[in-house]
Design a protein around this motif. Structure first.
Motif, PDB file in Angstrom:
ATOM      1  N   ASP A  45       8.884 -16.603 -23.851  1.00 40.15           N
ATOM      2  CA  ASP A  45       9.182 -17.338 -23.610  1.00 40.15           C
ATOM      3  C   ASP A  45       8.025 -18.551 -23.585  1.00 40.15           C
ATOM      4  O   ASP A  45       7.116 -17.912 -22.303  1.00 40.15           O
ATOM      5  CB  ASP A  45       9.988 -18.145 -22.478  1.00 40.15           C
ATOM      6  N   PRO A  46       7.513 -19.357 -24.021  1.00 40.01           N
ATOM      7  CA  PRO A  46       5.793 -19.984 -23.719  1.00 40.01           C
ATOM      8  C   PRO A  46       5.894 -20.629 -22.889  1.00 40.01           C
ATOM      9  O   PRO A  46       4.684 -21.351 -22.023  1.00 40.01           O
ATOM     10  CB  PRO A  46       5.592 -20.361 -25.397  1.00 40.01           C
ATOM     11  N   LYS A  47       7.544 -20.924 -22.627  1.00 39.07           N
ATOM     12  CA  LYS A  47       6.918 -22.193 -21.757  1.00 39.07           C
ATOM     13  C   LYS A  47       7.085 -21.536 -19.747  1.00 39.07           C
ATOM     14  O   LYS A  47       6.909 -22.200 -18.875  1.00 39.07           O
ATOM     15  CB  LYS A  47       8.092 -22.945 -20.783  1.00 39.07           C
ATOM     16  N   GLN A  48       6.672 -20.618 -19.812  1.00 39.85           N
ATOM     17  CA  GLN A  48       6.373 -20.059 -18.274  1.00 39.85           C
ATOM     18  C   GLN A  48       5.030 -19.945 -17.780  1.00 39.85           C
ATOM     19  O   GLN A  48       3.735 -20.096 -18.508  1.00 39.85           O
ATOM     20  CB  GLN A  48       6.430 -18.132 -18.495  1.00 39.85           C
ATOM     21  N   GLY A  49       5.101 -20.083 -16.565  1.00 40.76           N
ATOM     22  CA  GLY A  49       3.577 -20.147 -15.394  1.00 40.76           C
ATOM     23  C   GLY A  49       3.649 -21.128 -14.418  1.00 40.76           C
ATOM     24  O   GLY A  49       5.042 -21.010 -13.581  1.00 40.76           O
ATOM     25  N   GLY A  50       2.779 -21.171 -14.042  1.00 41.69           N
ATOM     26  CA  GLY A  50       3.140 -21.606 -12.284  1.00 41.69           C
ATOM     27  C   GLY A  50       1.856 -22.741 -12.131  1.00 41.69           C
ATOM     28  O   GLY A  50       0.284 -22.782 -12.412  1.00 41.69           O
ATOM     29  N   TYR A  51       2.294 -23.162 -10.714  1.00 36.29           N
ATOM     30  CA  TYR A  51       0.558 -23.658 -10.149  1.00 36.29           C
ATOM     31  C   TYR A  51       0.620 -22.760  -8.620  1.00 36.29           C
ATOM     32  O   TYR A  51       1.679 -22.578  -7.966  1.00 36.29           O
ATOM     33  CB  TYR A  51       1.116 -24.891 -10.572  1.00 36.29           C
ATOM     34  N   SER A  52      -0.380 -22.648  -8.173  1.00 37.85           N
ATOM     35  CA  SER A  52      -0.349 -22.793  -6.882  1.00 37.85           C
ATOM     36  C   SER A  52      -1.464 -23.396  -6.074  1.00 37.85           C
ATOM     37  O   SER A  52      -2.945 -23.217  -6.624  1.00 37.85           O
ATOM     38  CB  SER A  52      -0.704 -20.892  -6.715  1.00 37.85           C
ATOM     39  N   SER A  53      -1.225 -23.114  -4.375  1.00 37.74           N
ATOM     40  CA  SER A  53      -3.059 -24.380  -3.998  1.00 37.74           C
ATOM     41  C   SER A  53      -2.990 -23.780  -2.089  1.00 37.74           C
ATOM     42  O   SER A  53      -1.483 -23.098  -2.549  1.00 37.74           O
ATOM     43  CB  SER A  53      -2.470 -25.119  -3.913  1.00 37.74           C
ATOM     44  N   ARG A  54      -3.686 -23.863  -2.221  1.00 35.99           N
ATOM     45  CA  ARG A  54      -3.881 -22.807  -0.649  1.00 35.99           C
ATOM     46  C   ARG A  54      -5.165 -24.142   0.078  1.00 35.99           C
ATOM     47  O   ARG A  54      -6.240 -23.998  -0.151  1.00 35.99           O
ATOM     48  CB  ARG A  54      -3.770 -21.531  -0.372  1.00 35.99           C
ATOM     49  N   ALA A  55      -4.711 -23.950   1.065  1.00 39.44           N
ATOM     50  CA  ALA A  55      -5.912 -24.944   2.061  1.00 39.44           C
ATOM     51  C   ALA A  55      -5.468 -24.121   3.643  1.00 39.44           C
ATOM     52  O   ALA A  55      -4.796 -24.196   3.841  1.00 39.44           O
ATOM     53  CB  ALA A  55      -5.194 -26.593   1.991  1.00 39.44           C
ATOM     54  N   GLN A  56      -6.486 -24.098   4.095  1.00 46.05           N
ATOM     55  CA  GLN A  56      -6.502 -22.617   4.931  1.00 46.05           C
ATOM     56  C   GLN A  56      -7.910 -23.400   6.365  1.00 46.05           C
ATOM     57  O   GLN A  56      -9.017 -24.310   5.905  1.00 46.05           O
ATOM     58  CB  GLN A  56      -6.792 -21.819   5.397  1.00 46.05           C
ATOM     59  N   LEU A  57      -7.243 -23.803   7.498  1.00 44.78           N
ATOM     60  CA  LEU A  57      -8.600 -23.451   9.102  1.00 44.78           C
ATOM     61  C   LEU A  57      -7.984 -22.578   9.475  1.00 44.78           C
ATOM     62  O   LEU A  57      -7.181 -22.582  10.150  1.00 44.78           O
ATOM     63  CB  LEU A  57      -8.206 -24.968   8.982  1.00 44.78           C
ATOM     64  N   VAL A  58      -9.236 -22.159  10.200  1.00 46.92           N
ATOM     65  CA  VAL A  58      -9.204 -20.745  11.303  1.00 46.92           C
ATOM     66  C   VAL A  58     -10.529 -21.056  12.234  1.00 46.92           C
ATOM     67  O   VAL A  58     -11.486 -21.558  11.698  1.00 46.92           O
ATOM     68  CB  VAL A  58      -9.735 -19.558  10.233  1.00 46.92           C
ATOM     69  N   PHE A  59      -9.808 -20.997  12.956  1.00 46.12           N
ATOM     70  CA  PHE A  59     -11.279 -20.943  14.475  1.00 46.12           C
ATOM     71  C   PHE A  59     -11.093 -19.646  14.836  1.00 46.12           C
ATOM     72  O   PHE A  59     -10.121 -19.093  15.899  1.00 46.12           O
ATOM     73  CB  PHE A  59     -10.907 -22.476  15.119  1.00 46.12           C
ATOM     74  N   GLU A  60     -12.076 -19.409  15.739  1.00 45.02           N
ATOM     75  CA  GLU A  60     -11.623 -18.385  16.297  1.00 45.02           C
ATOM     76  C   GLU A  60     -13.122 -18.339  17.820  1.00 45.02           C
ATOM     77  O   GLU A  60     -14.766 -18.886  17.281  1.00 45.02           O
ATOM     78  CB  GLU A  60     -12.607 -16.904  15.349  1.00 45.02           C
ATOM     79  N   LEU A  61     -12.904 -17.598  18.577  1.00 44.48           N
ATOM     80  CA  LEU A  61     -13.473 -18.114  19.686  1.00 44.48           C
ATOM     81  C   LEU A  61     -13.495 -16.750  20.393  1.00 44.48           C
ATOM     82  O   LEU A  61     -12.625 -16.317  20.980  1.00 44.48           O
ATOM     83  CB  LEU A  61     -13.649 -19.493  20.707  1.00 44.48           C
ATOM     84  N   LYS A  62     -14.566 -15.865  20.462  1.00 44.92           N
ATOM     85  CA  LYS A  62     -14.531 -14.661  21.447  1.00 44.92           C
ATOM     86  C   LYS A  62     -15.316 -14.551  22.717  1.00 44.92           C
ATOM     87  O   LYS A  62     -16.208 -15.597  22.851  1.00 44.92           O
ATOM     88  CB  LYS A  62     -15.269 -13.909  20.008  1.00 44.92           C
ATOM     89  N   SER A  63     -15.241 -13.266  23.441  1.00 49.64           N
ATOM     90  CA  SER A  63     -15.978 -13.807  24.900  1.00 49.64           C
ATOM     91  C   SER A  63     -16.344 -12.441  25.052  1.00 49.64           C
ATOM     92  O   SER A  63     -15.617 -11.676  25.028  1.00 49.64           O
ATOM     93  CB  SER A  63     -16.047 -14.184  25.672  1.00 49.64           C
ATOM     94  N   GLN A  64     -17.958 -11.980  25.321  1.00 54.72           N
ATOM     95  CA  GLN A  64     -17.780 -10.358  25.878  1.00 54.72           C
ATOM     96  C   GLN A  64     -18.200 -10.485  26.943  1.00 54.72           C
ATOM     97  O   GLN A  64     -19.045 -10.949  27.663  1.00 54.72           O
ATOM     98  CB  GLN A  64     -18.365  -9.742  24.860  1.00 54.72           C
ATOM     99  N   ASP A  65     -17.882  -9.717  27.551  1.00 56.70           N
ATOM    100  CA  ASP A  65     -18.622  -9.990  29.375  1.00 56.70           C
ATOM    101  C   ASP A  65     -18.024 -11.023  30.081  1.00 56.70           C
ATOM    102  O   ASP A  65     -18.811 -10.748  31.129  1.00 56.70           O
ATOM    103  CB  ASP A  65     -19.501  -9.055  28.846  1.00 56.70           C
ATOM    104  N   PRO A  84      -6.730 -19.899  16.727  1.00 59.98           N
ATOM    105  CA  PRO A  84      -6.102 -20.887  15.804  1.00 59.98           C
ATOM    106  C   PRO A  84      -6.201 -21.015  13.947  1.00 59.98           C
ATOM    107  O   PRO A  84      -7.066 -20.653  14.401  1.00 59.98           O
ATOM    108  CB  PRO A  84      -5.937 -21.759  16.385  1.00 59.98           C
ATOM    109  N   PHE A  85      -4.952 -21.025  13.752  1.00 55.94           N
ATOM    110  CA  PHE A  85      -4.971 -21.222  12.327  1.00 55.94           C
ATOM    111  C   PHE A  85      -4.184 -22.705  11.863  1.00 55.94           C
ATOM    112  O   PHE A  85      -2.932 -22.176  12.137  1.00 55.94           O
ATOM    113  CB  PHE A  85      -5.061 -19.461  11.437  1.00 55.94           C
ATOM    114  N   VAL A  86      -4.327 -22.620  10.519  1.00 54.05           N
ATOM    115  CA  VAL A  86      -3.502 -23.727   9.793  1.00 54.05           C
ATOM    116  C   VAL A  86      -3.614 -23.814   8.768  1.00 54.05           C
ATOM    117  O   VAL A  86      -5.048 -23.092   8.118  1.00 54.05           O
ATOM    118  CB  VAL A  86      -3.944 -25.586  10.251  1.00 54.05           C
TER     119      VAL A  86
END
Lengths: 699, 291
Positions: free
Chosen positions: A271-291, A306-308
């Motif tokens: 079946d030559p009609k098989q296949g697909g499409y995929s997409s992804r977008a993301q945003l990640v913030f990170e805040l860290k503190s030591q001591d 936080p992430f989306v």
């Protein structure tokens, strides 16, 4: 990771956490501060303490030892992992890990740069994890946490957790072009500021191929940017953004008897009609503190991230030909999901038994909005042909996961460390069913899971640790399978592991572990329905050995051996207690080696070479009806030479052109002639020998 | 004291590290293999295979003994067959229970009533749940039923309980197909009844006519004598042409002669009844026997 800051104008501290009991850290020679000012920042990376004997951190040297076509193939370097790509270059890989057929991610929790990768209740499969958005060159390390012994591990951590950390160390701009077999072209543009840590980079990849046979063309583009910032006073920040889109064809399955009888070419498609499409977008913030909140002289640290993530998937596949409809059984699936959430943690050192005791509290919040559909399409005119026996799906799902954990690290006596704690997860689902018999129904369900986890770590002698681990975990169900008001029926997981870890400075590491995992119920590919269905409880018992040697700066090798026996522990009408679990390979062996000698100097530049090779063996893959699948032994190799800013190389995949099947399934189908209603062997053909030539400029 | 050149020292260190790594690797490999063997040994209570196994199903078609001699139909005709040919397609075997079917011991009036459109309260194939396919024979063949048991190519199956079957008709193919003249069921013989002249008949059913009564010419829900198949064996499909004629009233057929048997007129009761008879579940039964 650990950051030691010499008085400096520190700019980048993207991934730095104070962790007193970290494993011996690695100091990159280039990062050793000069004897004279100006002062600089030393970034010292060390792995957090292991939760089990077989835990592994695969670093850049091993990741780059042998060639990899994509980030999913980087997982091959993780002990016990085998990946295959039966659905085309763009569909999520199928992942096998320590006796689990995780399919597209149902049994492996995957995180990349602080964002979750698994899709909740994906229409194509629970935990669907598509890693094509990751550009392999920017993966700095993979942290493999087998089992579920760490309170940080959440949903899908049945076989374990994989965490991809990103980084790109080549300073300046890298432009790389690759030409390969089957019309393959790949272009990479990457940038890393010279004075920044490798956590700051930007990279873009564009890829296209005609594929190694009909219906195997693929194209994708991906971009990832990440930067870190030091706010001072121990507070650091990180931002990661990425976007990806891919379109691909898929050849699908072939009946093995058709191949073996010569009725169809092994690279053909029904079946030559098989296949697909995929997409992804993301945003990640990170805040860290030591001591930042040191109290009574005791260090403390916190982080919030936080992430989306936005994901789209369109997939058309045909596993059965004309079995369910004379118009054809082509299935179109759509899944659009938006995920928002955050992780956060607070860690403080205590003095219960020793000054190194610590307690960490953390949480995970995640909300998924999902729209999904599934319809059968006519092979003749692509119109929808849903009927009573093949009802369409149109649904909206809202899934929420709120989890918290406590994780203690105690040293009750000398040489003994106890790590572990509790994790509580509350998962809720609301489903609007708009298709099939349930059209118009809205159902909601909520359930909770409390998991206990712990590790006993004893130093036998310096460098040799003995560990024993216990963990409880779970896998959430498909939201559409839940009835209204149902207490979410989690698959409950209990894992045990015991073993040894040896580490000789930084040159040699090894581990040997025995493990046992039991599941209250499981999901196994069902030949009657051609999808994963609920089956009785299962258990895996296995042994894992891993050895990494870096005796010199120009040689690295990593070899792992994993044997797992997966059986049913209860019976039903179809499976008997003691029977082997089908589709789960018992033996996975992988070896990566690289020799990177400096060949001399030409025109004032070092001539740096790289010779890499990887061997992969997959053995004893049980199939239904007391059959065994084909074993596979594959060899990949690469050679490259770099002279100053110019680099060229050749990569070979499946060097010896082995005929192999990356997927084997038993089910009924009707592709030609009379329908075979008795399950018969279907296969997806693995790629033949593939060569790439690449040319890079580093400026 | 002799001082080794730096490159020699480097090489020595490297070889030392490599030897250590090799020793550890060998040790780990031995330990891993030993542990793996131990796990295998400790699993002695379980078999080293997945559930079930495949079996080879030798397949043959035979005619019911009742049809090899003169037999009485449900509507009172005594019939002697001189030819009985059928073109059978794939056979499938299932674990679902067969539906309640009308059997030959039922009174003739029941069939007549059915022909007249008077419904009877019997379950029919529409209520039949085939369940899982357990075995199959995918080839089609043209079979002379009166020539003794006919061996078909081997079928395949899996272990488990077999309880029902699907008999299918297919366009004539292979050796013997010429005798069918394009029909999928063909009979010749003599029908006798007191007070009636004998009828020398030639009855046939075509694929398209059968498909009007049986979707895709599939006879669903045929009885398979319930059995737990655990190994290779033989599946015998028994065809009972008596059922084909149970509804046929030869009064509406031409007399014909031994040398020139008469075909049933189009759309006549005998022709319609014969095609309906060919699609009766009870005309086809399956059983398994071990070698």
């Amino acid at each position: 990771m650990l950051l030691a800051t010499v008085p400096s104008a520190a700019q980048n501290a993207g991934d730095t956490v104070v962790a007193v009991e970290e494993e011996p850290a690695k100091i990159a020679p280039a990062e050793i501060p000069a004897a004279e000012p100006p002062p600089t920042t030393i970034t010292v990376r060390g792995a957090p303490p292991p939760r089990s004997a077989s835990e592994a951190v695969v670093d850049k040297r091993v990741l780059q030892a042998a060639p990899h076509r994509n980030a999913s193939e980087l997982l091959l370097t993780v002990p016990g992992v085998f990946v295959s790509q039966h659905g085309g270059e763009g569909k999520a890989h199928q992942i096998f890990f320590r006796g689990f057929d995780a399919v597209h991610g149902q049994d492996i929790e995957i995180w990349a740069a602080g964002a979750p990768v698994n899709d909740v209740s994906n229409i194509h499969g629970q935990g669907y994890a598509d890693l094509h958005f990751l550009i392999p060159e920017v993966v700095r390390e993979i942290r493999s946490t087998p089992g579920n012994y760490d309170p940080q591990q959440g949903d899908f951590a049945v076989a374990g957790t994989m965490r991809f950390e990103l980084g790109y160390a080549e300073p300046g701009v890298t432009a790389k072009a690759s030409l390969g077999s089957f019309g393959t072209r790949r272009y990479l543009l990457a940038y890393h500021p010279k004075d920044a840590s490798d956590a700051t980079f930007g990279a873009v990849e564009v890829y296209s191929t005609d594929g190694f046979g009909p219906s195997r063309a693929a194209r994708h583009a991906s971009g990832i940017g990440q930067t870190t910032y030091d706010f001072g006073r121990g507070i650091t920040g990180r931002v990661m953004a990425s976007a990806y889109a891919g379109r691909y064809d898929s050849a699908g399955v072939l009946r093995l008897d058709d191949i073996e009888s010569g009725r169809v070419d092994r690279l053909a498609t029904y079946d030559p009609k098989q296949g697909g499409y995929s997409s992804r977008a993301q945003l990640v913030f990170e805040l860290k503190s030591q001591d930042a909140e040191a109290q009574e002289g005791r260090p403390a640290s916190w982080s919030i991230s936080p992430f989306v993530v936005q994901r789209s998937l369109k997939l058309r596949s045909d596993f059965t030909g004309f079995l369910t409809s004379p118009e054809g059984d082509s299935i179109q699936q759509r899944n659009d999901a938006t995920t928002i959430g955050a992780t956060a943690s607070f860690r403080r050192e205590l003095s219960l038994f020793s000054s190194h005791d610590a307690l960490e509290a953390g949480l995970l919040l995640r909300s998924d909005s999902i729209e999904q559909s599934q319809h059968r399409l006519s092979l003749r005119n692509d119109l929808v042909t849903d009927d009573l026996l093949s009802q369409g799906i149109d649904a909206e799902v809202r899934a929420t996961d709120a989890a918290g954990y406590l994780d203690a690290s105690l040293h009750p006596v000398r040489r003994v460390t106890l790590r572990g704690g509790l994790r509580a997860d509350g998962l809720s689902y609301m489903t609007d069913d708009k298709g099939g018999k349930a059209a118009g129904q809205t159902r909601s369900a909520l359930g909770a899971q409390l998991s206990k986890r712990g590790t006993l770590d004893v130093i036998v002698f310096p460098g040799l640790n003995a560990l024993a681990s216990y963990g409880e975990g779970f896998r959430s169900p498909q939201a559409r399978s839940l009835g209204d008001g149902e207490t979410t029926p989690f698959t409950r997981v209990v894992s045990y592991e015991a073993g040894l870890r040896f580490r000789d400075a930084l040159r040699f590491q090894s581990s040997l572990a025995v493990y046992h995992t039991r599941l209250s119920d499981d999901l196994v590919f069902d030949q009657a329905t051609a999808r994963n269905e609920l089956v009785p409880g299962t258990a895996r018992t296995g042994v894992s050995a891993n050895i990494v040697a870096e005796p010199t700066d120009w040689f690295v090798s990593s070899t792992s051996f994993t044997y797992t026996r997966a059986v049913f522990v209860t019976s039903d009408a179809r499976y008997e207690k003691g029977d082997l679990l089908p589709y789960v390979p018992q033996i996975v062996v992988r070896s990566d080696l690289a020799v990177t000698p400096r060949l001399g100097r030409v025109w004032g530049h070092d001539v740096q070479s790289h010779f890499g090779v990887a061997f992969t063996y997959l053995g004893r893959r049980p199939l239904p009806y007391a059959e065994m699948g084909h074993d596979a032994f594959l060899t990949d190799a690469s050679v490259s030479v770099r002279l100053g800013p110019v680099e060229t190389g050749i990569e070979a995949f499946n060097l010896f052109d082995a005929d192999w099947y990356d997927g084997e399934f038993n089910y009924a189908s009707e592709f030609s002639g009379a329908a075979s209603l008795v399950p018969i062997r279907h296969v997806t053909v693995g790629p033949p020998r593939t060569l790439f030539w690449s040319f890079s400029i580093h400026v | 004291m002799h001082t080794l050149p730096p490159i020699t020292r480097t090489l020595q260190n490297w070889l030392r590290s490599l030897a250590r790594a090799a020793a550890w690797g060998a040790g780990l490999s031995v330990a891993g293999l030993a542990l793996g063997a131990g796990i295998q040994a400790c699993s002695s209570d379980s078999k080293d295979a997945t559930s079930g196994k495949r079996v080879v199903l030798h397949t043959r078609v035979a005619v019911d003994d009742v049809a090899t001699a003169k037999f009485a139909s449900a509507v009172g005709w005594n019939i002697t067959l001189t030819k009985a040919l059928v073109s059978a397609g794939p056979f499938y075997y299932f674990d679902g229970a067969p539906p309640l079917v009308l059997r030959e011991e039922h009174k003739g009036w029941q069939y007549a009533a059915r022909l007249l459109g008077l419904g009877l309260a019997h379950a029919h194939p529409g209520h039949y749940q085939a369940g899982n396919a357990m075995g199959q024979m995918l080839e089609s063949a043209s079979i002379d039923l009166l020539d003794g048991a006919f061996d078909l190519p081997n079928g395949e199956g899996v272990t488990g309980t077999y309880r029902s079957a699907r008999f299918t008709f297919a366009a004539p193919a292979g050796s013997g197909s010429g005798s069918l003249d394009g029909h999928v069921a063909l009979t010749e013989g003599k029908a006798e009844k007191d007070g009636e002249p004998p009828r020398f008949f030639r009855a046939f059913a075509d694929l398209d006519a059968i498909e009007k009564s049986a979707s895709q010419a599939h006879i669903e829900g045929c009885e398979f004598t319930e059995v737990d198949v655990e190994d290779d064996g033989t599946v015998t499909a028994t065809v009972n042409p008596k059922i084909w004629f149970d509804l046929v009233d030869f009064a509406g057929a031409d007399e014909g002669s031994a040398d020139a048997p008469a075909e049933f007129p189009d759309d006549s009761q005998p022709q319609i009844a014969f095609v309906l008879g060919v699609t009766q579940l009870s005309a086809y039964k399956f059983r398994y026997s071990s070698p």
